[in-house]
Design a protein around this motif. Sequence first.
Motif, PDB file in Angstrom:
ATOM      1  N   ALA A   8      26.505  45.786-103.204  1.00 53.76           N
ATOM      2  CA  ALA A   8      27.569  44.643-103.369  1.00 53.76           C
ATOM      3  C   ALA A   8      28.103  45.926-102.145  1.00 53.76           C
ATOM      4  O   ALA A   8      29.218  45.120-100.971  1.00 53.76           O
ATOM      5  CB  ALA A   8      28.548  45.229-104.380  1.00 53.76           C
ATOM      6  N   TRP A   9      28.322  47.058-102.401  1.00 51.66           N
ATOM      7  CA  TRP A   9      28.997  48.088-101.035  1.00 51.66           C
ATOM      8  C   TRP A   9      27.979  47.382-100.119  1.00 51.66           C
ATOM      9  O   TRP A   9      29.259  47.180 -99.122  1.00 51.66           O
ATOM     10  CB  TRP A   9      28.404  49.202-100.990  1.00 51.66           C
ATOM     11  N   ILE A  10      27.277  47.124-100.055  1.00 48.21           N
ATOM     12  CA  ILE A  10      26.612  46.689 -97.987  1.00 48.21           C
ATOM     13  C   ILE A  10      27.346  45.125 -97.666  1.00 48.21           C
ATOM     14  O   ILE A  10      27.474  45.331 -96.836  1.00 48.21           O
ATOM     15  CB  ILE A  10      24.711  46.260 -98.434  1.00 48.21           C
ATOM     16  N   MET A  11      27.364  44.583 -98.769  1.00 49.78           N
ATOM     17  CA  MET A  11      28.112  43.429 -98.321  1.00 49.78           C
ATOM     18  C   MET A  11      29.509  43.449 -98.527  1.00 49.78           C
ATOM     19  O   MET A  11      29.618  43.075 -96.801  1.00 49.78           O
ATOM     20  CB  MET A  11      28.065  42.126 -99.586  1.00 49.78           C
ATOM     21  N   LEU A  12      30.383  44.248 -98.020  1.00 44.57           N
ATOM     22  CA  LEU A  12      32.281  45.238 -98.288  1.00 44.57           C
ATOM     23  C   LEU A  12      31.344  45.009 -97.144  1.00 44.57           C
ATOM     24  O   LEU A  12      32.009  44.824 -95.807  1.00 44.57           O
ATOM     25  CB  LEU A  12      31.438  45.478 -99.368  1.00 44.57           C
ATOM     26  N   VAL A  13      30.871  46.710 -95.877  1.00 43.02           N
ATOM     27  CA  VAL A  13      30.557  46.850 -95.473  1.00 43.02           C
ATOM     28  C   VAL A  13      30.089  46.150 -94.458  1.00 43.02           C
ATOM     29  O   VAL A  13      31.037  46.330 -93.442  1.00 43.02           O
ATOM     30  CB  VAL A  13      29.543  47.825 -95.092  1.00 43.02           C
ATOM     31  N   VAL A  14      29.276  45.969 -94.185  1.00 39.18           N
ATOM     32  CA  VAL A  14      28.969  44.240 -93.688  1.00 39.18           C
ATOM     33  C   VAL A  14      29.846  43.295 -93.025  1.00 39.18           C
ATOM     34  O   VAL A  14      30.523  43.282 -92.101  1.00 39.18           O
ATOM     35  CB  VAL A  14      27.589  43.390 -93.788  1.00 39.18           C
ATOM     36  N   ALA A  15      30.770  42.766 -93.986  1.00 40.06           N
ATOM     37  CA  ALA A  15      32.221  41.631 -93.676  1.00 40.06           C
ATOM     38  C   ALA A  15      32.600  42.251 -93.196  1.00 40.06           C
ATOM     39  O   ALA A  15      33.510  41.113 -92.588  1.00 40.06           O
ATOM     40  CB  ALA A  15      32.420  41.114 -95.219  1.00 40.06           C
ATOM     41  N   VAL A  16      33.552  43.201 -93.587  1.00 33.95           N
ATOM     42  CA  VAL A  16      34.491  43.915 -92.851  1.00 33.95           C
ATOM     43  C   VAL A  16      33.764  44.608 -91.481  1.00 33.95           C
ATOM     44  O   VAL A  16      35.070  44.353 -90.080  1.00 33.95           O
ATOM     45  CB  VAL A  16      35.199  45.083 -93.391  1.00 33.95           C
ATOM     46  N   THR A  17      33.002  45.009 -91.442  1.00 35.99           N
ATOM     47  CA  THR A  17      32.342  45.289 -89.880  1.00 35.99           C
ATOM     48  C   THR A  17      32.194  44.401 -88.819  1.00 35.99           C
ATOM     49  O   THR A  17      32.574  44.658 -88.226  1.00 35.99           O
ATOM     50  CB  THR A  17      31.744  46.739 -90.154  1.00 35.99           C
ATOM     51  N   SER A  18      31.867  43.476 -89.545  1.00 38.42           N
ATOM     52  CA  SER A  18      31.738  42.415 -88.950  1.00 38.42           C
ATOM     53  C   SER A  18      32.882  42.018 -88.523  1.00 38.42           C
ATOM     54  O   SER A  18      33.231  41.379 -87.246  1.00 38.42           O
ATOM     55  CB  SER A  18      30.691  40.631 -89.171  1.00 38.42           C
ATOM     56  N   TYR A  19      33.484  41.779 -88.791  1.00 37.35           N
ATOM     57  CA  TYR A  19      34.941  40.747 -88.632  1.00 37.35           C
ATOM     58  C   TYR A  19      35.307  41.267 -87.789  1.00 37.35           C
ATOM     59  O   TYR A  19      36.298  41.207 -87.085  1.00 37.35           O
ATOM     60  CB  TYR A  19      35.794  40.005 -89.937  1.00 37.35           C
ATOM     61  N   ALA A  20      35.616  43.296 -88.449  1.00 34.91           N
ATOM     62  CA  ALA A  20      36.657  43.391 -86.862  1.00 34.91           C
ATOM     63  C   ALA A  20      35.505  43.705 -85.958  1.00 34.91           C
ATOM     64  O   ALA A  20      36.789  43.442 -84.822  1.00 34.91           O
ATOM     65  CB  ALA A  20      36.598  44.525 -87.537  1.00 34.91           C
ATOM     66  N   VAL A  21      34.233  43.560 -85.519  1.00 39.46           N
ATOM     67  CA  VAL A  21      33.775  43.455 -84.358  1.00 39.46           C
ATOM     68  C   VAL A  21      34.083  42.379 -83.716  1.00 39.46           C
ATOM     69  O   VAL A  21      34.718  42.010 -82.256  1.00 39.46           O
ATOM     70  CB  VAL A  21      32.606  43.553 -84.416  1.00 39.46           C
ATOM     71  N   TYR A  22      34.160  41.245 -84.544  1.00 40.38           N
ATOM     72  CA  TYR A  22      34.421  39.929 -83.731  1.00 40.38           C
ATOM     73  C   TYR A  22      35.939  39.928 -83.527  1.00 40.38           C
ATOM     74  O   TYR A  22      36.715  39.504 -82.514  1.00 40.38           O
ATOM     75  CB  TYR A  22      35.047  39.038 -85.398  1.00 40.38           C
ATOM     76  N   LEU A  23      37.404  40.447 -84.020  1.00 43.59           N
ATOM     77  CA  LEU A  23      38.761  40.322 -84.293  1.00 43.59           C
ATOM     78  C   LEU A  23      39.075  41.493 -82.515  1.00 43.59           C
ATOM     79  O   LEU A  23      39.514  41.236 -81.022  1.00 43.59           O
ATOM     80  CB  LEU A  23      39.607  40.736 -84.927  1.00 43.59           C
ATOM     81  N   TRP A  24      37.953  42.409 -82.414  1.00 46.38           N
ATOM     82  CA  TRP A  24      38.079  43.209 -81.293  1.00 46.38           C
ATOM     83  C   TRP A  24      37.489  42.127 -79.695  1.00 46.38           C
ATOM     84  O   TRP A  24      38.408  42.382 -78.647  1.00 46.38           O
ATOM     85  CB  TRP A  24      37.711  44.469 -81.291  1.00 46.38           C
ATOM     86  N   TRP A  25      36.232  41.883 -80.412  1.00 43.57           N
ATOM     87  CA  TRP A  25      35.603  40.864 -79.175  1.00 43.57           C
ATOM     88  C   TRP A  25      36.415  39.628 -78.940  1.00 43.57           C
ATOM     89  O   TRP A  25      36.928  39.367 -77.209  1.00 43.57           O
ATOM     90  CB  TRP A  25      34.354  39.945 -79.415  1.00 43.57           C
ATOM     91  N   VAL A  26      37.422  38.818 -79.666  1.00 44.23           N
ATOM     92  CA  VAL A  26      38.099  38.224 -79.150  1.00 44.23           C
ATOM     93  C   VAL A  26      39.899  37.837 -78.045  1.00 44.23           C
ATOM     94  O   VAL A  26      40.184  37.879 -77.884  1.00 44.23           O
ATOM     95  CB  VAL A  26      38.362  36.410 -80.940  1.00 44.23           C
ATOM     96  N   LEU A  27      39.718  39.653 -79.587  1.00 44.96           N
ATOM     97  CA  LEU A  27      41.569  39.990 -78.819  1.00 44.96           C
ATOM     98  C   LEU A  27      41.261  40.719 -77.320  1.00 44.96           C
ATOM     99  O   LEU A  27      42.742  40.860 -76.227  1.00 44.96           O
ATOM    100  CB  LEU A  27      42.536  40.617 -80.192  1.00 44.96           C
ATOM    101  N   ALA A  28      40.516  41.107 -77.527  1.00 45.19           N
ATOM    102  CA  ALA A  28      40.078  41.290 -75.818  1.00 45.19           C
ATOM    103  C   ALA A  28      40.274  40.438 -75.003  1.00 45.19           C
ATOM    104  O   ALA A  28      38.994  40.900 -73.898  1.00 45.19           O
ATOM    105  CB  ALA A  28      39.229  42.203 -75.943  1.00 45.19           C
ATOM    106  N   ARG A  29      40.353  39.743 -74.707  1.00 45.79           N
ATOM    107  CA  ARG A  29      40.202  38.424 -74.010  1.00 45.79           C
ATOM    108  C   ARG A  29      40.920  38.921 -72.554  1.00 45.79           C
ATOM    109  O   ARG A  29      41.284  39.459 -72.947  1.00 45.79           O
ATOM    110  CB  ARG A  29      40.743  37.035 -74.451  1.00 45.79           C
ATOM    111  N   PRO A  30      40.170  37.649 -71.626  1.00 39.49           N
ATOM    112  CA  PRO A  30      40.549  38.155 -70.385  1.00 39.49           C
ATOM    113  C   PRO A  30      42.239  37.817 -69.626  1.00 39.49           C
ATOM    114  O   PRO A  30      43.039  37.397 -71.145  1.00 39.49           O
ATOM    115  CB  PRO A  30      40.103  36.857 -69.315  1.00 39.49           C
ATOM    116  N   ALA A  31      43.187  38.892 -69.013  1.00 38.15           N
ATOM    117  CA  ALA A  31      44.032  38.889 -69.304  1.00 38.15           C
ATOM    118  C   ALA A  31      44.614  37.511 -68.109  1.00 38.15           C
ATOM    119  O   ALA A  31      43.778  36.715 -68.210  1.00 38.15           O
ATOM    120  CB  ALA A  31      44.901  40.215 -68.530  1.00 38.15           C
ATOM    121  N   GLY A  32      45.760  36.900 -69.377  1.00 41.77           N
ATOM    122  CA  GLY A  32      46.491  35.626 -69.078  1.00 41.77           C
ATOM    123  C   GLY A  32      46.164  33.951 -69.708  1.00 41.77           C
ATOM    124  O   GLY A  32      46.602  32.765 -69.562  1.00 41.77           O
TER     125      GLY A  32
END
Length: 142
Positions: A8-32
């Motif tokens: 359960a700990w593995i699933m929690l950490v993996v889910a939260v971490t992967s979504y955080a990476v996804y958000l970082w990746w998408v929110l770091a979109r090119p300017a404009g």
Amino acid sequence: MAVEEKRAWIMLVVAVTSYAVYLWWVLARPAGVELDQAPYVAALLWTVGLSIAASVTGHVVVSALAAPEDNTKDLRDREIHRFGEYVGQSFVVIGAVAGLLLAMAEAAPFWIANAIYLAFVLSSALGSTVKIVTYRFGFHPW
């Protein structure tokens, strides 16, 4: 700590971490570039794929390092797993309804995909949290 609690700990950490990476990746979109025009498909596929691989690897490692008798599930483990899954599945339903509503409102595919992905992450995180809390404080279904 029980093997199932470690999972359960593995699933929690993996889910939260992967979504955080996804958000970082998408929110770091090119300017404009508008958010709903951001390139999200590759980020979504990579983070989902890597989170599946990390989860499977984590489960295999935990199982391999545990004693053989620790890998057996008893009735309590099965009940906790089922309870956590039932609670977590509520967000899958919410995500499906949100995706349908967004599609009917003719929202951009970006918003539909992100609503569904967020629901999956919340489902996994909530289900894992319920399992961890239940292992820590006892099983008291309704």
